[in-house]
Write a protein that holds these residues in place. Sequence first.
Motif, short mmCIF file in Angstrom:
data_model
loop_
_atom_site.label_atom_id
_atom_site.label_comp_id
_atom_site.label_asym_id
_atom_site.label_seq_id
_atom_site.Cartn_x
_atom_site.Cartn_y
_atom_site.Cartn_z
N ALA A 113 -3.25 -3.87 -12.64
CA ALA A 113 -3.51 -5.26 -11.90
C ALA A 113 -3.26 -6.63 -12.86
O ALA A 113 -3.73 -6.38 -14.07
CB ALA A 113 -5.06 -5.37 -11.16
N GLU A 114 -3.09 -7.62 -12.06
CA GLU A 114 -3.11 -8.99 -12.90
C GLU A 114 -4.46 -9.10 -13.45
O GLU A 114 -4.75 -9.61 -14.51
CB GLU A 114 -2.37 -9.97 -12.44
N ARG A 115 -5.29 -9.29 -12.55
CA ARG A 115 -6.91 -9.27 -12.56
C ARG A 115 -7.63 -8.49 -11.30
O ARG A 115 -6.79 -8.33 -10.53
CB ARG A 115 -7.09 -10.71 -12.29
N TRP A 116 -8.83 -8.11 -11.68
CA TRP A 116 -9.57 -7.61 -10.60
C TRP A 116 -10.95 -7.75 -10.90
O TRP A 116 -11.39 -8.52 -12.03
CB TRP A 116 -9.43 -6.09 -10.72
N GLY A 117 -11.82 -7.49 -9.79
CA GLY A 117 -13.35 -7.78 -9.83
C GLY A 117 -13.82 -7.20 -8.85
O GLY A 117 -13.45 -6.60 -8.02
N CYS A 118 -15.24 -7.61 -8.92
CA CYS A 118 -16.34 -6.87 -7.79
C CYS A 118 -17.03 -7.98 -7.46
O CYS A 118 -17.61 -8.95 -8.40
CB CYS A 118 -17.17 -5.93 -8.43
N CYS A 119 -17.41 -8.24 -6.14
CA CYS A 119 -18.14 -9.45 -5.48
C CYS A 119 -19.19 -8.80 -4.45
O CYS A 119 -18.85 -7.81 -3.75
CB CYS A 119 -17.41 -10.49 -5.11
N PRO A 120 -20.32 -9.41 -4.43
CA PRO A 120 -21.16 -9.11 -3.20
C PRO A 120 -20.57 -9.81 -1.89
O PRO A 120 -19.75 -10.39 -1.95
CB PRO A 120 -22.61 -9.83 -3.56
N ARG A 121 -20.68 -8.71 -0.82
CA ARG A 121 -20.09 -9.11 0.37
C ARG A 121 -21.07 -10.15 1.03
O ARG A 121 -22.23 -10.31 0.66
CB ARG A 121 -20.09 -7.93 1.27
N ALA A 122 -20.45 -10.99 1.75
CA ALA A 122 -21.37 -11.99 2.77
C ALA A 122 -22.39 -11.31 3.56
O ALA A 122 -22.14 -10.29 4.16
CB ALA A 122 -20.45 -12.94 3.68
N GLY A 123 -23.49 -11.87 3.61
CA GLY A 123 -24.44 -11.57 4.35
C GLY A 123 -25.39 -10.41 3.21
O GLY A 123 -26.45 -9.99 3.79
N GLY A 124 -25.06 -10.00 2.27
CA GLY A 124 -25.82 -9.38 1.10
C GLY A 124 -25.54 -7.90 1.35
O GLY A 124 -26.14 -7.34 0.67
N VAL A 125 -24.73 -7.35 2.24
CA VAL A 125 -24.79 -5.81 2.38
C VAL A 125 -23.55 -5.38 1.93
O VAL A 125 -22.61 -5.80 2.08
CB VAL A 125 -24.80 -5.39 3.51
N GLY A 126 -23.61 -4.49 0.74
CA GLY A 126 -22.42 -4.15 0.11
C GLY A 126 -21.46 -4.95 -0.91
O GLY A 126 -22.28 -6.16 -1.47
N LYS A 127 -20.40 -4.64 -1.20
CA LYS A 127 -19.71 -5.19 -2.02
C LYS A 127 -18.26 -5.10 -1.84
O LYS A 127 -17.81 -4.40 -0.87
CB LYS A 127 -19.86 -4.65 -3.63
N LEU A 132 -5.48 -8.49 -7.83
CA LEU A 132 -4.30 -9.43 -7.61
C LEU A 132 -3.24 -8.59 -8.36
O LEU A 132 -3.22 -7.95 -9.63
CB LEU A 132 -4.63 -10.64 -8.30
N VAL A 133 -2.17 -8.39 -7.59
CA VAL A 133 -0.83 -7.70 -7.99
C VAL A 133 0.21 -8.77 -8.16
O VAL A 133 0.61 -9.51 -7.22
CB VAL A 133 -0.45 -6.67 -7.13
N ALA A 134 0.66 -8.90 -9.48
CA ALA A 134 2.12 -9.76 -9.66
C ALA A 134 3.30 -9.13 -9.10
O ALA A 134 3.39 -7.80 -9.21
CB ALA A 134 2.20 -10.34 -10.90
#
Length: 143
Positions: A113-127, A132-134
């Motif tokens: 991947a060009e970049r990757w990450g992890c974020c919380p989901r809206a509403g606070g349940v899960g992630k 990103l793929v070039a």
Amino acid sequence: MPVSRRPRTFAARLDSRVSSTPTARHFLRAYLAALPSGDRYTDIAGLLLGELFANAVQHSDAPADRLIEIRIALVGDRLRLEVHDAGSGRPSLRAATPEDEHGRGLSLVDELAERWGCCPRAGGVGKFVWALVAPTPVLPLAA
């Protein structure tokens, strides 16, 4: 004014089981088939989506009846893949030993991947884990 034929964000919810991974890849291929240069993403994006989906199935601490959502979008000339799950754990890179049968998927994501990450989901349940793929470069034809 010409009408844009670029597909917008695609989203689907799939059963949280490894056998749903081919379905996720099928949706990705269908999305990319509608793009003029979709074939420039197919191989790497298919591998990354498969890894992210399988990781969500295998490592999520969410109840088994929870669905996993995939989202696919073209952002500029980058393909954005997202895999949403209701689990609380966050992915982390680790070094797999030669004897390990698992544990290399996220390393592949990190490498391809060009970049990757992890974020919380809206509403606070899960992630959600995103990548990103070039596009692969277009090679000139040999003379």
